[in-house]
Design an enzyme around this catalytic site. Structure first.
Site, mmCIF file in Angstrom:
data_model
loop_
_atom_site.group_PDB
_atom_site.id
_atom_site.type_symbol
_atom_site.label_atom_id
_atom_site.label_comp_id
_atom_site.label_asym_id
_atom_site.label_seq_id
_atom_site.Cartn_x
_atom_site.Cartn_y
_atom_site.Cartn_z
ATOM 1 N N ARG A 1 11.849 -1.746 10.854
ATOM 2 C CA ARG A 1 10.179 -1.150 11.353
ATOM 3 C C ARG A 1 9.748 -2.053 13.104
ATOM 4 O O ARG A 1 10.450 -3.164 12.999
ATOM 5 C CB ARG A 1 8.933 -1.659 11.259
ATOM 6 C CG ARG A 1 8.961 0.280 10.363
ATOM 7 C CD ARG A 1 7.360 0.143 9.452
ATOM 8 N NE ARG A 1 6.265 -0.262 9.819
ATOM 9 C CZ ARG A 1 4.995 -1.008 9.469
ATOM 10 N NH1 ARG A 1 4.305 -0.338 8.286
ATOM 11 N NH2 ARG A 1 4.871 -1.253 10.380
ATOM 12 N N LYS B 1 0.578 -1.305 0.909
ATOM 13 C CA LYS B 1 0.049 -0.080 -0.127
ATOM 14 C C LYS B 1 0.781 1.049 0.266
ATOM 15 O O LYS B 1 0.957 2.624 -1.064
ATOM 16 C CB LYS B 1 -1.119 0.272 1.383
ATOM 17 C CG LYS B 1 -1.596 -1.508 1.384
ATOM 18 C CD LYS B 1 -2.904 -1.166 2.449
ATOM 19 C CE LYS B 1 -1.987 -1.265 3.637
ATOM 20 N NZ LYS B 1 -1.803 -2.497 4.441
ATOM 21 N N ARG C 1 12.453 -5.784 4.288
ATOM 22 C CA ARG C 1 11.887 -4.119 4.212
ATOM 23 C C ARG C 1 12.752 -3.784 5.059
ATOM 24 O O ARG C 1 13.483 -4.225 6.487
ATOM 25 C CB ARG C 1 9.857 -4.935 4.979
ATOM 26 C CG ARG C 1 9.805 -2.864 4.815
ATOM 27 C CD ARG C 1 8.408 -2.868 4.139
ATOM 28 N NE ARG C 1 7.607 -3.203 5.566
ATOM 29 C CZ ARG C 1 6.671 -2.485 5.732
ATOM 30 N NH1 ARG C 1 6.008 -2.838 5.029
ATOM 31 N NH2 ARG C 1 5.930 -3.209 7.166
ATOM 32 N N ARG D 1 -9.493 0.669 8.992
ATOM 33 C CA ARG D 1 -8.849 -0.949 9.652
ATOM 34 C C ARG D 1 -10.012 -1.639 10.412
ATOM 35 O O ARG D 1 -9.704 -2.809 10.682
ATOM 36 C CB ARG D 1 -7.323 -0.381 10.605
ATOM 37 C CG ARG D 1 -6.673 -1.040 9.407
ATOM 38 C CD ARG D 1 -5.543 -0.565 10.759
ATOM 39 N NE ARG D 1 -3.541 -1.470 10.562
ATOM 40 C CZ ARG D 1 -3.460 -0.474 9.625
ATOM 41 N NH1 ARG D 1 -2.984 0.218 8.539
ATOM 42 N NH2 ARG D 1 -2.004 -1.638 9.289
ATOM 43 N N ARG E 1 -0.455 -8.710 13.457
ATOM 44 C CA ARG E 1 -1.191 -8.298 12.750
ATOM 45 C C ARG E 1 -2.263 -9.019 11.550
ATOM 46 O O ARG E 1 -2.554 -8.168 11.201
ATOM 47 C CB ARG E 1 0.458 -7.400 12.403
ATOM 48 C CG ARG E 1 0.751 -6.987 12.402
ATOM 49 C CD ARG E 1 2.465 -5.805 12.090
ATOM 50 N NE ARG E 1 2.147 -5.323 10.644
ATOM 51 C CZ ARG E 1 3.710 -4.955 10.090
ATOM 52 N NH1 ARG E 1 4.262 -5.368 11.004
ATOM 53 N NH2 ARG E 1 3.465 -4.483 9.508
HETATM 54 P P1 ADP Z 1 1.121 -2.471 7.731
HETATM 55 O O1 ADP Z 1 0.068 -1.959 6.879
HETATM 56 O O2 ADP Z 1 2.266 -2.728 7.393
HETATM 57 O O3 ADP Z 1 1.191 -3.215 8.959
HETATM 58 P P2 ADP Z 1 1.044 0.652 9.599
HETATM 59 O O4 ADP Z 1 1.948 0.809 9.050
HETATM 60 O O5 ADP Z 1 0.171 0.642 8.251
HETATM 61 O O6 ADP Z 1 1.742 -1.250 8.618
HETATM 62 O O7 ADP Z 1 0.318 0.108 10.871
HETATM 63 C C1 ADP Z 1 1.320 -0.183 11.520
HETATM 64 C C2 ADP Z 1 0.596 -0.168 13.020
HETATM 65 O O8 ADP Z 1 0.235 0.727 13.251
HETATM 66 C C3 ADP Z 1 -0.385 -1.376 13.440
HETATM 67 O O9 ADP Z 1 0.024 -2.903 13.258
HETATM 68 C C4 ADP Z 1 -1.228 -0.753 14.045
HETATM 69 O O10 ADP Z 1 -0.717 -0.559 15.174
HETATM 70 C C5 ADP Z 1 -1.160 0.988 13.968
HETATM 71 N N1 ADP Z 1 -2.330 1.761 12.968
HETATM 72 C C6 ADP Z 1 -1.841 2.186 11.782
HETATM 73 N N2 ADP Z 1 -3.361 2.358 11.000
HETATM 74 C C7 ADP Z 1 -4.247 1.902 12.485
HETATM 75 C C8 ADP Z 1 -5.689 1.927 11.982
HETATM 76 N N3 ADP Z 1 -6.049 2.833 11.001
HETATM 77 N N4 ADP Z 1 -6.057 1.347 12.972
HETATM 78 C C9 ADP Z 1 -5.694 0.992 14.378
HETATM 79 N N5 ADP Z 1 -3.852 1.095 14.268
HETATM 80 C C10 ADP Z 1 -3.193 0.903 12.881
#
Ligand code: ADP
Length: 214
Positions: A161, A13, A126, A87, A172
């Site tokens: 990360r 994404k 990554r 999400r 996740r």
């Molecule tokens: P990825 O899609 O690779 O898991 P992100 O960078 O989008 O990575 O998100 C990393 C972390 O940030 C998630 O595992 C969660 O803990 C938190 N997070 C991100 N976006 C949201 C969201 N919309 N709602 C709740 N938690 C979120």
């Protein structure tokens, strides 16, 4: 045009959002990036979310909706790309209300399909440039041999990360299937969903997204 990129962690994404920013002048709203910034700021909220993120769990709806609300108020001429948001169904409802109340609409939801084995491989390999956020992969797009980022030229500043390990990734993925994948049906029912294959080369996926947005 306002769009959502939907898909499991590691679906690509962020990579695709960056491309849309460059080619279409859209504004990327990544709640993951915003939360990582909050975490680095050392505020009380930042410290609270850091722990939740490291474990791979979702941060509360209230916090992420608050972050998005602030950004939407600022507006974006080229439109917004929602990356990693919504999400949960509660976040999806909140986004609909926020867009309505600012006179905006949602134009497309792109679901990027990738199988779990590919996700594990992508995520554990990554890293990103600390200067510009360019994404590298040990196997498919290694860091240049001279140690300089191919996008911004910054030297030897590549980060992994804290949640890009197999243990957090399991959580996740579970969070994705339990709480986020219901959004596929939600947007399908609204006639807004387009599925694309996220497994191809970066350029192929870009092409599929462009076709979906035409
Ligand atoms: P990825 O899609 O690779 O898991 P992100 O960078 O989008 O990575 O998100 C990393 C972390 O940030 C998630 O595992 C969660 O803990 C938190 N997070 C991100 N976006 C949201 C969201 N919309 N709602 C709740 N938690 C979120």
């Amino acid at each position: 045009m306002n769009i959502i990129l939907l898909g499991p962690p590691g679906a690509g994404k962020g990579t695709q959002a960056r491309h849309l920013v460059e080619t279409r002048g859209m504004v990327q709203l990544s709640t993951g990036d915003m939360l990582r910034e909050a975490k680095d700021s050392g505020t009380e909220m930042g410290n609270r979310v850091a722990e939740v993120m490291a474990k791979g769990q979702l941060v509360t709806d209230e916090i992420v909706i608050g972050l998005i609300r602030e950004k939407l108020d600022a507006g974006a001429e080229g439109g917004f790309i929602f990356d990693g948001f919504p999400r949960t169904l509660a976040q999806a409802d909140a986004l609909g209300d926020l867009l309505d109340s600012t006179g905006n609409s949602l134009d497309a939801v792109i679901e990027m399909e990738v199988d779990d084995a590919a996700l594990v491989e992508r995520i554990t390999a990554r890293s990103t440039c600390g200067g510009c956020g360019e994404v590298y992969n040990d196997i498919t797009k290694p860091i240049p041999a001279d140690g300089k980022c191919s996008n911004c030229g910054k030297e030897n500043d590549f980060k992994r990360r804290a949640d890009d390990n197999e243990e957090s990734l399991k959580t996740r993925l579970m969070e994705y299937y339990k709480k986020t994948s219901p959004l596929i049906g939600y947007y399908y029912a609204k006639g807004q969903l387009t599925k694309i294959n996220g497994l191809g080369e970066i350029e192929e996926v870009q092409g599929a997204i462009e076709a979906a947005l035409r």
